[in-house]
Design a protein around this motif. Structure first.
Motif, PDB file in Angstrom:
ATOM      1  N   GLY A  30       0.826  -1.206   0.000  1.00  0.00           N
ATOM      2  CA  GLY A  30       0.000   0.000   0.000  1.00  0.00           C
ATOM      3  C   GLY A  30       0.856   1.250   0.000  1.00  0.00           C
ATOM      4  N   ASP A  31       0.213   2.386  -0.185  1.00  0.00           N
ATOM      5  CA  ASP A  31       0.930   3.641  -0.375  1.00  0.00           C
ATOM      6  C   ASP A  31       1.237   4.299   0.971  1.00  0.00           C
ATOM      7  OD1 ASP A  31       1.777   6.217  -1.018  1.00  0.00           O
ATOM      8  OD2 ASP A  31       0.487   6.308  -2.788  1.00  0.00           O
ATOM      9  N   ARG A  33       2.011   7.160   1.584  1.00  0.00           N
ATOM     10  CA  ARG A  33       1.488   8.526   1.645  1.00  0.00           C
ATOM     11  C   ARG A  33       0.083   8.577   2.239  1.00  0.00           C
ATOM     12  NH1 ARG A  33       2.893   9.874  -4.509  1.00  0.00           N
ATOM     13  NH2 ARG A  33       1.982   7.794  -4.593  1.00  0.00           N
ATOM     14  N   GLN A  34      -0.538   7.380   2.347  1.00  0.00           N
ATOM     15  CA  GLN A  34      -1.895   7.323   2.901  1.00  0.00           C
ATOM     16  C   GLN A  34      -1.918   7.006   4.396  1.00  0.00           C
ATOM     17  OE1 GLN A  34      -4.307   8.206   0.896  1.00  0.00           O
ATOM     18  NE2 GLN A  34      -3.015   8.208  -0.944  1.00  0.00           N
ATOM     19  N   ILE A  35      -0.753   6.732   4.990  1.00  0.00           N
ATOM     20  CA  ILE A  35      -0.733   6.340   6.403  1.00  0.00           C
ATOM     21  C   ILE A  35       0.260   7.194   7.188  1.00  0.00           C
ATOM     22  CG2 ILE A  35      -1.346   3.929   5.921  1.00  0.00           C
ATOM     23  CD1 ILE A  35       1.729   3.360   6.588  1.00  0.00           C
ATOM     24  N   GLY A  38       2.445  10.321   6.350  1.00  0.00           N
ATOM     25  CA  GLY A  38       2.278  10.572   4.921  1.00  0.00           C
ATOM     26  C   GLY A  38       3.599  10.687   4.174  1.00  0.00           C
ATOM     27  N   THR A  48       3.945   0.660   7.647  1.00  0.00           N
ATOM     28  CA  THR A  48       3.112  -0.311   6.917  1.00  0.00           C
ATOM     29  C   THR A  48       3.130  -1.655   7.633  1.00  0.00           C
ATOM     30  OG1 THR A  48       4.937  -1.152   5.537  1.00  0.00           O
ATOM     31  CG2 THR A  48       3.709   0.751   4.679  1.00  0.00           C
TER      32      THR A  48
END
Ligand code: G3P
Length: 195
Positions: A30-31, A33-35, A38, A48
């Protein structure tokens, strides 16, 4: 075109490869930048949940800085190496591929300093580890290493690198301004925590 400009552009392009995004994509994590924060750096890739991905990001983001410096020094000498160091660091923080929204430069900073002067690089890495170990907060390690490196450069007599060390330190503090705000508010997370 002047050689120095070509080397600087090459170093910028090497530095702008966002290994945190490449590795998380390849590993299907997953990205980043989404968690978390960022950010695309190793600390946030670790959020992650994959230590391997975090370690690989740290290593490769550092390695690209070292490679840029070593290539420039081999072709054009020590001054070019310093220009390449700054350019690679800029590439990581402001990559053209990501609309100039890149990382905070810590791994790339450690990589370029190690390649410019390995004793100072080891002192910078030790400062990072010490700050991190004492606080368990990644940004504290980064700010410790960045702040102490100009001092290590002076104490080891690398005076020709002091200006570069100060510029890189200022840029790292600038890139960490959200972290500094969280540190002041007491809300900066410890390493490995998700938020
Ligand atoms: O290398 C960046 C580190 O110092 C902080 O990362 O994700 O906690 O903002 P992050």
């Amino acid at each position: 075109i002047p050689l120095l400009l070509v080397l600087a552009l090459g170093a910028y392009l090497i530095g702008s490869v966002p290994f945190g995004l490449v590795i998380t994509r390849v590993m299907g994590l997953g990205d980043p930048r989404q968690i978390g924060s960022g950010n695309i750096g190793a600390t946030n890739v670790l959020r992650t949940g994959s230590k391997a991905a975090g370690a690989a990001t740290l290593l490769l983001d550092g390695l690209k800085g070292a490679v840029a410096v070593i290539v420039a020094r081999t072709i054009a000498g020590g001054d070019a190496a310093q220009v390449a160091a700054l350019a690679a660091f800029f590439g990581h923080c402001y990559p053209v591929w990501l609309g100039f929204k890149g990382g905070k430069g810590v791994a790339t900073f450690l990589g370029v300093v190690l390649a410019l002067s390995w004793p100072v690089g080891l002192l910078a890495c030790a400062s990072w580890v010490a700050g991190l170990a004492l606080s368990r907060i990644s940004s504290v390690g980064a700010l410790t290493a960045a702040g102490l490196t100009p001092i290590w450069l002076i104490l080891t007599g690398r005076l020709s690198m002091v200006v570069l060390g100060i510029v890189l330190a200022l840029l790292i503090y600038w890139r960490h301004r959200s972290n500094i705000a969280r540190l002041r508010a007491g809300t900066e997370p410890r390493v490995g925590r998700k938020s």
